[in-house]
Scaffold this active site. Sequence first.
Site, short mmCIF file in Angstrom:
data_model
loop_
_atom_site.label_atom_id
_atom_site.label_comp_id
_atom_site.label_asym_id
_atom_site.label_seq_id
_atom_site.Cartn_x
_atom_site.Cartn_y
_atom_site.Cartn_z
N LYS A 125 0.82 -1.25 0.05
CA LYS A 125 -0.06 0.09 -0.02
C LYS A 125 0.94 1.41 0.11
O LYS A 125 2.01 1.25 0.47
CB LYS A 125 -0.96 0.00 1.27
CG LYS A 125 -2.25 0.79 1.15
CD LYS A 125 -3.37 0.19 0.63
CE LYS A 125 -4.66 1.26 0.49
NZ LYS A 125 -5.75 0.38 -0.12
N ASP A 165 -6.96 4.39 -4.48
CA ASP A 165 -7.89 4.08 -3.19
C ASP A 165 -8.59 5.51 -2.79
O ASP A 165 -8.69 6.40 -3.64
CB ASP A 165 -6.74 3.79 -2.06
CG ASP A 165 -7.18 3.29 -0.70
OD1 ASP A 165 -7.89 2.27 -0.55
OD2 ASP A 165 -7.21 4.27 0.26
#
Length: 445
Positions: A125, A165
């Site tokens: 991430k 995201d």
Amino acid sequence: MSEIQEVLGVVKRRNPGETEFLQAVTEVLESLGPLLARNKKYKDARILDRIVEPERQMQFRVAWTDDQGNIQVNRGYRIQFNSALGPYKGGLRFHPTVSASVLKFLAFEQVFKNSLTTLMMGGGKGGSDFDPKGKSDAEVMRFCQSFMTELHRHIGANTDVPAGDIGVGGREIGFLFGQYKRLTREFTGVLTGKGLNWGGSLIRPEATGYGAVYFAQEMLKTRGQNLEGKICTVSGAGNVAQYTVEKLLDLGAKVVSLSDSEGTIYDKNGIDREKLDYVMDLKNVRRGRIKLYAEEYKAEFLPGKNPWGIKCDCAFPSATQNEISGKDAKTLIDNGCAVVAEGANMPTDPEGVERFLAAGILYGPGKAANAGGVATSGLEMAQNAMRLAWTREEVDNRLHMIMTEIHRNCFETAEEYNAPGNLVVGANIAGFIKVADAMLDQGLV
Ligand code: NDP
């Protein structure tokens, strides 16, 4: 002291103040007890100690100029958490609340989520504390170019494949991809969520929301029910929220809320297709606030509130972490909510999770319920590698099959480890086994 508590102690010492990361690690490790009791091999190879430590963590300066010519400085990150199952895969988040702790929790969750998808992807991430809200397209482009100028050294189609995201949608992925291509002179599938005419996959924008609804459908099936006529609350108004609403409408449910960081709209009459088109234009094109919906359609606006006080049958948290507190969970249960499917990552705090499990409602944790997004990113990578594009129907069918399989796997694993109906235990154990076994096979690396 048990092995789990010992490892948690180390994580606490090594990552001081990283509350979100510690929360995510605690939840996963505490559900592994029954598995570890049956398998000494994980302890012998110290898999727990190894799995909580990111393989690599980058932090870098992102300097850029705003439209007034002022110099701005943000912080960029990429956490490459675990590559036992494939190239690191996971989104980029641009939001002022981004920190190492937030990204480490997201990357850690991603490892197990990606394992559950049945596709070959490791977990990672990244992101920045940059806030795209209120910035011009030119500012967002300059930021993305500066961000990618550093990030490109660390990623690649077979190394690490970021996606979107919070705060990173089609516009940002386009700017990031353009800069990657310029720097490397390569047109490869190094990012997912790309535009449809340059390598993106049909259904990728829809996938997380659709997937969360498919997961809710599977949970309801175990009690002989479906979504038709169900009153649903949805939080957020971004990518996940919008396509959750779309699929719920297709399946005959009634959606009565959406929200953003300023508050919640409550539409007693239900959000229909025309109203959803308005939200998509408002959020994706005009980049306005959800409050305007209330003015447009004479709905109620609840300033500073989340939707969890509204009576519903099913709740779809689709905004951010810890948006459902223990108190919110109690209110939802008291009001008769019987299904919670998490589109967002870790939206329910630990007390809330306890309450949902104790009440025996159908509770789908994020790492299972929202895995449709990354699964479809995996399908985008497969199409890129073959240099062809599947139809909308084909991708949607595969997404549906994957969500059904994830539910079956979590459900059966929970039964096998004496926690019937507890999909938190099911998801954590099923996700862990595949990663841990791959780590065992690959030796001490
Ligand atoms: P978007 O940026 O498209 O939308 C996020 C929405 O949540 C916005 O309405 C935003 O409101 C709201 N929100 C964000 N932070 C906060 C906050 N701190 N408090 C209140 N509201 C907030 O993001 P996505 O829809 O892509 O992501 C939503 C969630 O889903 C995240 O948890 C993400 O990690 C998760 N997720 C996303 C996937 C994807 O494919 N996109 C895949 C799997 C999970 P505002 O505009 O006011 O900030």
